[in-house]
Design a protein around this motif. Sequence first.
Motif, short mmCIF file in Angstrom:
data_model
loop_
_atom_site.label_atom_id
_atom_site.label_comp_id
_atom_site.label_asym_id
_atom_site.label_seq_id
_atom_site.Cartn_x
_atom_site.Cartn_y
_atom_site.Cartn_z
N TRP A 10 15.95 42.23 44.65
CA TRP A 10 14.56 41.90 44.39
C TRP A 10 14.29 42.09 42.90
N ASN A 11 14.17 41.00 42.17
CA ASN A 11 13.81 40.98 40.75
C ASN A 11 14.73 41.84 39.87
N THR A 12 16.02 41.76 40.11
CA THR A 12 16.98 42.49 39.26
C THR A 12 18.08 41.53 38.79
N GLN A 13 17.68 40.44 38.18
CA GLN A 13 18.61 39.37 37.83
C GLN A 13 19.82 39.86 37.03
N GLN A 14 19.63 40.59 35.95
CA GLN A 14 20.77 41.01 35.13
C GLN A 14 21.65 42.01 35.87
N LEU A 15 21.06 42.94 36.60
CA LEU A 15 21.87 43.88 37.39
C LEU A 15 22.67 43.14 38.46
N LEU A 16 22.06 42.14 39.08
CA LEU A 16 22.75 41.35 40.09
C LEU A 16 23.90 40.57 39.47
N ARG A 17 23.68 39.97 38.31
CA ARG A 17 24.74 39.24 37.60
C ARG A 17 25.91 40.18 37.29
N SER A 22 31.34 42.03 38.47
CA SER A 22 32.24 43.16 38.67
C SER A 22 33.00 43.08 39.99
N VAL A 23 32.29 42.74 41.05
CA VAL A 23 32.92 42.62 42.37
C VAL A 23 33.99 41.53 42.35
N ILE A 24 33.66 40.39 41.80
CA ILE A 24 34.61 39.29 41.76
C ILE A 24 35.81 39.62 40.88
N ALA A 25 35.57 40.27 39.76
CA ALA A 25 36.67 40.63 38.86
C ALA A 25 37.59 41.68 39.44
N SER A 26 37.10 42.49 40.36
CA SER A 26 37.91 43.58 40.90
C SER A 26 38.66 43.21 42.18
N ARG A 27 38.68 41.94 42.53
CA ARG A 27 39.37 41.52 43.76
C ARG A 27 40.86 41.81 43.73
N GLN A 28 41.45 41.81 42.57
CA GLN A 28 42.89 42.06 42.48
C GLN A 28 43.15 43.22 41.54
N LYS A 29 43.93 44.20 42.02
CA LYS A 29 44.27 45.36 41.20
C LYS A 29 45.72 45.72 41.42
N ASP A 30 46.36 46.20 40.39
CA ASP A 30 47.70 46.78 40.48
C ASP A 30 48.72 45.83 41.10
N ASN A 31 48.68 44.56 40.74
CA ASN A 31 49.64 43.57 41.23
C ASN A 31 49.69 43.44 42.74
N ARG A 32 48.66 43.86 43.42
CA ARG A 32 48.56 43.66 44.86
C ARG A 32 47.97 42.28 45.12
N ARG A 33 48.00 41.89 46.36
CA ARG A 33 47.44 40.58 46.68
C ARG A 33 45.94 40.57 46.42
N THR A 34 45.41 39.42 46.17
CA THR A 34 43.98 39.25 45.93
C THR A 34 43.22 39.39 47.24
N LEU A 35 42.19 40.22 47.24
CA LEU A 35 41.36 40.38 48.43
C LEU A 35 40.56 39.11 48.70
N GLU A 36 40.47 38.76 49.96
CA GLU A 36 39.63 37.64 50.37
C GLU A 36 38.25 38.21 50.69
N LEU A 37 37.26 37.82 49.87
CA LEU A 37 35.90 38.34 50.00
C LEU A 37 34.93 37.29 50.50
N GLU A 38 33.92 37.74 51.22
CA GLU A 38 32.72 36.93 51.41
C GLU A 38 31.58 37.81 50.91
N ILE A 39 30.78 37.22 50.03
CA ILE A 39 29.69 37.96 49.40
C ILE A 39 28.38 37.29 49.79
N PHE A 40 27.48 38.08 50.32
CA PHE A 40 26.14 37.62 50.67
C PHE A 40 25.15 38.27 49.72
N VAL A 41 24.25 37.50 49.15
CA VAL A 41 23.11 38.04 48.42
C VAL A 41 21.88 37.66 49.21
N VAL A 42 21.12 38.67 49.62
CA VAL A 42 19.85 38.44 50.31
C VAL A 42 18.76 38.72 49.29
#
Length: 77
Positions: A10-17, A22-42
């Motif tokens: 609710w009205n937090t555009q920059q924090l949401l961005r 950050s969530v999308i960038a952290s999908r892969q760490k330490d040469n492990r497989r990339t996590l398959e994510l589904e992200i919902f923004v309400v």
Amino acid sequence: MDLSIIIVNWNTQQLLRDCLGSVIASRQKDNRRTLELEIFVVDNGSSDGSPEMVEREFPGVILVRNAENRGFAAANN
């Protein structure tokens, strides 16, 4: 699907961005497989352009637009 994430906004555009980036960038760490994510923004009726930013910058995110601020519990359900 490895992980589902729900973000209530609710009205937090920059924090949401920053959060989504950050969530999308952290999908892969330490040469492990990339996590398959589904992200919902309400979005609880934001007037700061948050929903438009999500649509424009994060097209893979599932956006739910509430017409009014229904509070965290209702939005999260």
